[in-house]
Design an enzyme around this catalytic site. Structure first.
Site, PDB file in Angstrom:
ATOM      1  N   SER A   1       0.842  -1.185   0.000  1.00  0.00           N
ATOM      2  CA  SER A   1       0.000   0.000   0.000  1.00  0.00           C
ATOM      3  C   SER A   1       0.886   1.246   0.000  1.00  0.00           C
ATOM      4  CB  SER A   1      -0.969  -0.034   1.196  1.00  0.00           C
ATOM      5  OG  SER A   1      -1.970   0.938   1.058  1.00  0.00           O
TER       6      SER A   1
ATOM      7  N   ASP B   1      -8.992  -4.934  -6.091  1.00  0.00           N
ATOM      8  CA  ASP B   1      -8.606  -3.856  -5.169  1.00  0.00           C
ATOM      9  C   ASP B   1      -9.471  -2.625  -5.407  1.00  0.00           C
ATOM     10  OD1 ASP B   1      -7.324  -1.994  -3.551  1.00  0.00           O
ATOM     11  OD2 ASP B   1      -5.332  -2.772  -3.992  1.00  0.00           O
TER      12      ASP B   1
ATOM     13  N   HIS C   1      -7.727  -5.090  -1.437  1.00  0.00           N
ATOM     14  CA  HIS C   1      -6.455  -4.401  -1.221  1.00  0.00           C
ATOM     15  C   HIS C   1      -5.428  -5.263  -0.487  1.00  0.00           C
ATOM     16  CE1 HIS C   1      -3.700  -1.143  -1.026  1.00  0.00           C
ATOM     17  NE2 HIS C   1      -3.794  -0.977   0.278  1.00  0.00           N
TER      18      HIS C   1
END
Length: 713
Positions: free
Chosen positions: A582, A657, A689
């Site tokens: 991320s 995602d 995600h």
């Protein structure tokens, strides 16, 4: 006989040594702390209303423990529940019961809610309410007479079996009763029931002006597209209003909140008398927030209680917290002094006092002891690496620490504030649970968990404190190989996140912070992790150092970590690897392109590649808008820097995602092809995600194999 005894001794010693030298499997390294290596805990702890006993779940039962006698007893068992049920209704497993009193509670099963009540020595189960199987965002009325919930995009009330449609929007992109603003600003829900159960406030979000974004389901043939609304930085945002439904009159109205329709409505709070609603109205630039009071019956504006402004951003994270039995006095959590602290306000008089002060942050408010005029909270007062429990007298501001034991504490306060359930861990202590009398501070231990990792070959872990270029201390950890030899040189993996709302390095169990780090240490790697400026729980200056220039200050700090690693004689400076997910994936990719000679190998998961494609609320807080900060966005954009790649880069993304949308890495792949740059890529179908569950083992095996192939040699 002597030979036999000697053989037994060798057998014992061999078993002992083996027991001390077990290696983690990849499955244990990834999910072990949630499965076979889980630290013993007290399950489903809750206080009885009177604070004189507490509940916890046990195998096929709930237990109640009396504080005075320390005697535990079965409150209700699966056998007792099934005793009076017909054969076709018998429960196969013990349900999770929410107790209203020690004689009454409820549980849910397959959208059906059931009452559980004591009847003499027996317990009876009876049907209560059946909720629509598609119901989500379920909230229970505090009088236990019904539920409010959403089905698709509309809001419903089921009160004693009678169902009322509160909203009936046919446009699917107008959503009622759900969390809004991408769940930023501490927003977790979209339904707010008044304390007297007479009214229901709810978010209504109009997303029709927000562009569609495709999320493809590849599990069916042909694949199916599901559009979501994803407002990207600099583009039109959704419009949110706050409705109020009156149960008695079956009418609804919307608060008359003036201003830009793209502003954010945060910190929704009912007044204890159910007559007013307080709303934090934050402008889209996120640098000006007004705390306004509205009449719940008419929807009209009453007054502005206070305003907070900043040259960077204001980030409200918590609703108002009213003092016990008061309609006028409340606590507001604010970072206005540079650190998150508690402020006492009065609805009529304004600011009364700042209750907590110092260069540290309050991380949680646990509740009140009204008789003693005390507020209980958790803070970083001792160290940013620890959390401790405190109480503050709201009349004279005297503060007292409540529990000893270094490490990360949190707590559950009884309703009257007389008892505190304190649980904590540190680098060498898996978990300790104590009950503290908040008046006498007498403590009783109810759990000291054994170390589930005691038989494993554990690495040496050293705490590291470095300094940023402005002198700010930066806290990190270095994990040495389990067969460490100071005369050898080892490859290093740097794991990082270094973004807002995250902290990797704390004094908690296990000391490494992650068993995968230890798994890699068993394989002969050094692992290093550090929280640079931009990460959380260090105050506003520390967090806002990244404002308008995501990735730059963070890389400077992480390069201090690299310099430290290179100064160590046992580090092979030619074999440095980096991994993050991320924001950490953004940082990992940024390093490989902006400092291409530092790391030989990188694995970037779910990375932000172009901040123009990330959601408005988060991005514009830290980066301002693309229109106002074009240079900052250009500087952080990685699509035009792919040609700088020198080392080995594996990029990984979840195919579904909806946080960092798949297009980030797809565009990066296209840029790599356009520039003739070779890289590696892997996709996880069915995952959003984060790659979770059993597939996470596959993910971390892939990450491990990549470092083994290109870094270990």
């Amino acid at each position: 006989m002597k030979i036999a005894k000697l053989s037994l001794l060798f057998l014992f010693l061999g078993s002992f040594l083996f027991a001390q030298n077990q290696k983690f499997t990849i499955a244990e390294a990834v999910n072990g702390l949630r499965s076979n290596l889980a630290v013993k805990n007290i399950s489903q702890f809750s206080w009885a209303d009177d604070g004189k006993s507490y509940y916890q779940s046990a195998k096929n039962a709930y237990m109640v423990t009396d504080l005075a006698s320390h005697k535990g007893d079965t409150l209700v068992s699966l056998y007792q529940l099934n005793k009076n049920l017909d054969l076709d209704k018998k429960l196969k497993t013990f349900p999770r019961i929410t107790f209203i009193t020690k004689d009454k509670g409820y549980f849910t099963q397959d959208s059906n809610y059931f009452w559980v009540e004591r009847s003499g020595k027996d317990w009876k189960v009876r049907d209560w309410i059946n909720i629509d199987k598609e119901a989500e965002n379920i909230e229970m009325l505090s009088d236990n007479e019904g539920f409010v919930y959403t089905v698709k995009n509309n809001l419903y009330l089921n009160r004693n079996g009678k169902i009322v449609a509160i909203t009936d929007d046919s446009e699917e992109n107008i959503v009622n009763g759900q969390a809004v603003h991408q769940r930023e600003f501490g927003i977790e829900k979209g339904i707010f029931i008044s304390p007297d159960n007479s009214k229901i406030a709810f978010y209504r979000m109009d997303q029709t002006m927000v562009g569609d974004y495709p999320i493809i389901d590849w599990s069916v043939v042909p694949a199916v597209n599901k559009n979501i609304k994803y407002p990207m930085a600099g583009t039109p945002s959704h419009h949110v209003t706050l409705g109020v439904y009156d149960i008695k009159s079956n009418t609804k109205r919307f608060l008359n909140i003036e201003g830009d329709p793209e502003q954010y409505l945060t910190a929704i709070t009912w007044s204890p008398d159910s007559k007013s609603i307080f709303v934090g109205v934050l402008n889209r630039d996120q640098n000006d927030m007004k705390m306004n009071q509205y009449n719940a019956l008419s929807g009209n504006f009453i007054k502005k209680l206070f305003e907070e402004q900043s040259d960077k951003y204001v980030e409200p994270q918590h609703p108002l917290l009213f003092f016990p039995n008061s309609n006028t006095d409340f606590i507001w959590q604010s970072q206005r002094t540079g650190y998150n602290h508690l402020f006492h306000y009065n609805v009529d008089k304004g600011l009364v006092a700042q209750l907590t002060k110092g260069d540290w942050v309050v991380t949680e408010v646990l509740g009140f002891n009204e008789k003693k005029k005390e507020i209980y909270y958790v803070s970083t007062q001792v160290s940013p690496l620890e959390r401790h429990l405190y109480k503050v007298d709201w009349t004279n501001f005297k503060t007292q620490r409540l529990a000893q034991g270094v490490g990360m504490h949190t707590g559950i306060l009884s309703k009257d504030g007389s008892q505190l359930y304190d649980f904590y861990s540190n680098a060498t202590t898996p978990r300790v649970v104590n009950v503290i009398n908040t008046n006498t501070l007498k403590t009783r231990n109810i759990l000291s968990a054994e170390n589930p990792l005691k038989n494993y070959d554990r690495p040496e872990i050293k705490n590291v404190t470095l300094k940023a270029d402005d002198g700010t201390p930066l806290y990190g950890k270095i994990i040495l190989p389990t067969d460490f030899d100071a005369n050898k040189k080892y490859p290093v993996i740097v794991y990082l996140y270094n973004g807002p709302h995250a902290q990797l390095v704390t004094d908690s169990f296990p000391a490494s912070g992650n068993l995968w780090y230890e798994f890699m240490a068993q394989k002969g790697y050094i692992v290093f992790t550090m929280d640079g400026r931009g990460s959380s729980n260090r105050g506003l200056k520390f967090e806002q150092a990244i404002f308008r220039h995501a990735g730059e200050t963070e890389m400077k700090d992480q390069l201090q970590g690299v310099a430290y690693l290179k100064s160590l004689p046992y580090v092979d400076a030619d074999r440095l690897g980096i991994h993050g997910w991320s924001y950490g994936g953004f940082m990992t990719t940024s390093f490989m392109l902006k400092h291409p000679d530092v790391f030989k190998v990188a694995v970037a998961g779910g990375p932000v590649i172009d901040w123009n494609m990330y959601e408005i609320m988060y991005t514009e807080r830290y980066m301002d808008s693309p229109q106002n900060n074009p240079e900052g966005y250009k500087q952080a954009n990685l699509l035009d820097k792919v040609q700088n790649l020198k080392g080995h880069l594996l990029m990984i993304h979840g195919a579904q995602d909806n946080v960092v949308v798949w297009q980030h890495s797809m565009n990066f792949l296209k840029a790599a092809v356009d520039h003739g740059v070779q890289m590696d890529y892997f996709v996880y179908p069915g995952h959003e995600h984060n790659v979770l569950g059993k597939d996470r083992v596959h993910l971390m095996q892939k990450v491990t194999d990549y470092f083994d192939e290109y870094l270990k040699k």
